[in-house]
Design an enzyme around this catalytic site. Structure first.
Site, PDB file in Angstrom:
ATOM      1  N   CYS A 139      -6.695  -1.075   4.618  1.00  0.00           N
ATOM      2  CA  CYS A 139      -7.084  -1.470   3.259  1.00  0.00           C
ATOM      3  C   CYS A 139      -5.874  -1.977   2.475  1.00  0.00           C
ATOM      4  O   CYS A 139      -5.020  -1.184   2.066  1.00  0.00           O
ATOM      5  CB  CYS A 139      -7.716  -0.279   2.549  1.00  0.00           C
ATOM      6  SG  CYS A 139      -8.100  -0.617   0.823  1.00  0.00           S
ATOM      7  N   CYS A 142      -5.757  -0.775  -1.212  1.00  0.00           N
ATOM      8  CA  CYS A 142      -5.354   0.624  -1.369  1.00  0.00           C
ATOM      9  C   CYS A 142      -3.852   0.788  -1.120  1.00  0.00           C
ATOM     10  O   CYS A 142      -3.181   1.535  -1.826  1.00  0.00           O
ATOM     11  CB  CYS A 142      -6.066   1.528  -0.371  1.00  0.00           C
ATOM     12  SG  CYS A 142      -7.795   1.154  -0.121  1.00  0.00           S
ATOM     13  N   ASP A 143      -3.328   0.122  -0.100  1.00  0.00           N
ATOM     14  CA  ASP A 143      -1.988   0.470   0.395  1.00  0.00           C
ATOM     15  C   ASP A 143      -0.940  -0.629   0.279  1.00  0.00           C
ATOM     16  O   ASP A 143       0.236  -0.366   0.532  1.00  0.00           O
ATOM     17  CB  ASP A 143      -2.088   0.898   1.877  1.00  0.00           C
ATOM     18  CG  ASP A 143      -2.973   2.124   2.042  1.00  0.00           C
ATOM     19  OD1 ASP A 143      -3.008   2.940   1.118  1.00  0.00           O
ATOM     20  OD2 ASP A 143      -3.632   2.243   3.082  1.00  0.00           O
TER      21      ASP A 143
END
Ligand code: NAP
Length: 313
Positions: A139, A142-143
């Site tokens: 992701c 997200c990261d």
């Protein structure tokens, strides 16, 4: 409608709160069916993990994935849909009302709209599981931020790989796409953007065979599929974008599915069980767009409405 504190009886129960589920809820709510949406893991679905969505009509300059999910939710709730947080873990489709057991209690549903989506496919190579969250990710939204001024590698040759790779260039010092063929599956628009981006590099005809690192990713083992030559590549981050697996485990043995595990539906979103519909990525291996999932969700709710109307006529 409720039977007791632990068991809720509803006319329309939607499993999943991505674009398909929330669109189904909007349509069922406008038909005054007081739908309940059981969210599952991710409110907004996979779209909520996408930084910017540029191809959902009505947003000429794009819209944030999480923001679009919230707008879908608000609109459905404005018409009376109830969004309840919880994971369904068992479904009994042997008789109506259909029973759904979740960590939020039991539901009895006159009709069910299944929109449980799909999860990213894993490479299944040594080191991948051990280093997930320590440099291995599925992701970018997200990261991506964790790789500010660092080196990132992406595996995959589809739209997801190039789109997410381009997104990570905001943070990373370089983004190297490793693809197993010498041609990309991604759209030509994305290919052009990626190839012209100064931070993006490409290693073709190559697979990653191992992720190496003690407490975080440091190196990848590679193999050229044409020459069989092995090599290593140092990196801080390793993102895998090689497709998805539908979340249909719970329905196995009850619903007809394809060999790849997608729920089989007809052009009215009907499964093989009356009053049970499927929409979005659990039933769509082909398009997987916010707009197509939303359309399928709307169609499923219209069909559920007709089904309930015919029953009460
Ligand atoms: P995809 O189109 O199925 O592409 C998966 C990629 O991963 C392919 O290039 C495939 O290689 C590669 N791959 C699969 N298994 C692999 C393995 N074990 N090892 C190495 N590489 C592997 O998946 P996606 O990119 O997630 O896209 C899915 C759908 O969503 C598509 O229909 C896409 O158009 C859509 N999508 C659209 C957008 C957009 O419109 N903005 C954004 C994201 C996704 P091969 O090419 O060799 O098979």
């Amino acid at each position: 409608m409720s039977t007791n504190n632990n068991e809720k009886h509803v006319k329309v129960l939607v499993l999943g709160a991505g674009p398909a589920g929330l669109s189904a809820a909007l349509y069922a709510a406008r038909a005054e069916l007081e739908p309940v949406v059981l969210t599952g893991m991710q409110l907004g679905g996979q779209a909520a993990l996408t930084h910017t969505i540029e191809n959902y009509p009505g947003f000429p300059t794009g819209v944030g994935g999480p923001e679009l999910g919230e707008l879908f939710q608000k609109q459905a709730e404005n018409f009376g849909a109830k969004v309840e947080f919880g994971m369904a873990y068992e479904v009994d489709l042997s008789k109506r009302p259909y029973k759904v057991t979740s960590d939020n209690g039991e539901y009895l549903a006159d009709t069910l709209i299944l929109t449980t989506g799909a999860n990213p496919t894993h490479l299944n190579i040594p080191g991948e599981v051990e280093l997930t969250g320590r440099g291995v990710s599925y992701c970018a939204t997200c990261d991506g931020w964790f790789f500010k001024d660092k080196k990132v590698v992406i595996v995959g040759g589809g739209d997801s790989a190039l789109e997410e790779g381009l997104f990570i260039t905001r943070y990373a010092s370089s983004v190297t796409v490793i693809h197993r063929r010498d041609e990309f599956r991604a759209s030509s628009v994305l290919q052009k953007r990626a190839k012209e981006h100064p931070k993006m590099n490409f290693i073709l005809d190559t697979v990653v065979t191992e992720v190496i690192g003690s407490d975080k990713v440091t190196t990848l083992k590679l193999r050229n599929v044409k020459t069989a030559v092995e090599s290593t590549f140092d990196t801080d981050g390793f993102f895998v974008f090689i497709g998805h697996v539908p979340n249909t485990q719970m329905f196995k043995g009850q619903l007809e599915m394809s060999d790849l595990g997608y729920v089989i539906i007809n052009d009215k979103m009907e499964t093989n069980i009356p009053g049970v519909y499927a929409a979005g990525e659990i039933a769509d291996p082909h398009f997987r767009q916010v707009i197509t999932s939303a359309g399928m969700g709307a169609a499923a709710a219209i069909q559920a409405t007709r089904f309930l109307e015919a029953e009460s006529a």
